[in-house]
Design an enzyme around this catalytic site. Sequence first.
Site, mmCIF file in Angstrom:
data_model
loop_
_atom_site.group_PDB
_atom_site.id
_atom_site.type_symbol
_atom_site.label_atom_id
_atom_site.label_comp_id
_atom_site.label_asym_id
_atom_site.label_seq_id
_atom_site.Cartn_x
_atom_site.Cartn_y
_atom_site.Cartn_z
ATOM 1 N N TYR A 106 3.990 6.000 2.595
ATOM 2 C CA TYR A 106 3.070 7.125 2.747
ATOM 3 C C TYR A 106 3.898 8.393 2.752
ATOM 4 C CZ TYR A 106 -0.518 3.726 3.510
ATOM 5 O OH TYR A 106 -1.383 2.678 3.316
ATOM 6 N N ARG A 148 0.836 -1.196 0.000
ATOM 7 C CA ARG A 148 0.000 0.000 0.000
ATOM 8 C C ARG A 148 0.869 1.244 0.000
ATOM 9 N NH1 ARG A 148 -5.062 0.715 1.733
ATOM 10 N NH2 ARG A 148 -4.587 2.616 0.615
ATOM 11 N N ARG A 184 -3.737 7.115 -3.944
ATOM 12 C CA ARG A 184 -3.373 5.882 -3.233
ATOM 13 C C ARG A 184 -3.058 4.794 -4.255
ATOM 14 N NH1 ARG A 184 -7.492 8.273 -0.190
ATOM 15 N NH2 ARG A 184 -7.248 8.210 2.086
ATOM 16 N N ARG A 243 2.822 4.173 -16.343
ATOM 17 C CA ARG A 243 3.131 3.824 -17.730
ATOM 18 C C ARG A 243 4.427 4.519 -18.163
ATOM 19 N NH1 ARG A 243 0.488 -0.410 -18.035
ATOM 20 N NH2 ARG A 243 -1.759 -0.338 -18.301
ATOM 21 N N CYS A 259 -7.499 2.660 -12.409
ATOM 22 C CA CYS A 259 -7.744 3.870 -11.634
ATOM 23 C C CYS A 259 -9.198 3.888 -11.184
ATOM 24 C CB CYS A 259 -7.478 5.123 -12.460
ATOM 25 S SG CYS A 259 -5.765 5.356 -12.904
ATOM 26 N N ARG A 270 -1.724 6.657 7.787
ATOM 27 C CA ARG A 270 -1.313 5.389 8.371
ATOM 28 C C ARG A 270 -0.014 5.565 9.164
ATOM 29 N NH1 ARG A 270 -3.489 0.444 6.791
ATOM 30 N NH2 ARG A 270 -2.432 -0.170 8.713
ATOM 31 N N GLU A 286 -11.800 7.338 -4.867
ATOM 32 C CA GLU A 286 -12.069 7.033 -3.459
ATOM 33 C C GLU A 286 -13.481 7.500 -3.108
ATOM 34 O OE1 GLU A 286 -10.443 5.745 -0.676
ATOM 35 O OE2 GLU A 286 -8.819 5.062 -1.978
#
Length: 119
Positions: free
Chosen positions: A106, A6, A88, A62, A73, A114, A76
């Site tokens: 992050y 993540r 993210r 890419r 894609c 997080r 959220e």
Amino acid sequence: MVRAIRGAIQVDGDDRESILAGTTELVTEVMERNGLTTDDVISVIFTATPDLTAEFPALAARKLGFHDVPLLCASEIDVPGALPRVVRLMAHVWTGKPRQDIQHVYLRGAVALRVDIAQ
């Protein structure tokens, strides 16, 4: 083994350059910190907060050489009070690393998302 990694980054604004630069930084950090090449990557899912619409984050991947890697894609969910301008990712990779050695990334303001696992 297949592992998921993540990551997130808060970008400067809803413009093409900010989204591509931030996503490039994020993808590069994920790859470097985990010792990966594009051949190790199975797929990557990118999401962007609803306030980011100027460009697809996958375009940055890419441009980094993810030519034959499936990329997706999505937006959220629009949660009131959520951190704005965030890209993210969740990358699925082949690696011999145990789960506890995976480096989740992050960056910038997204560290607040997080703090328990941010490096």
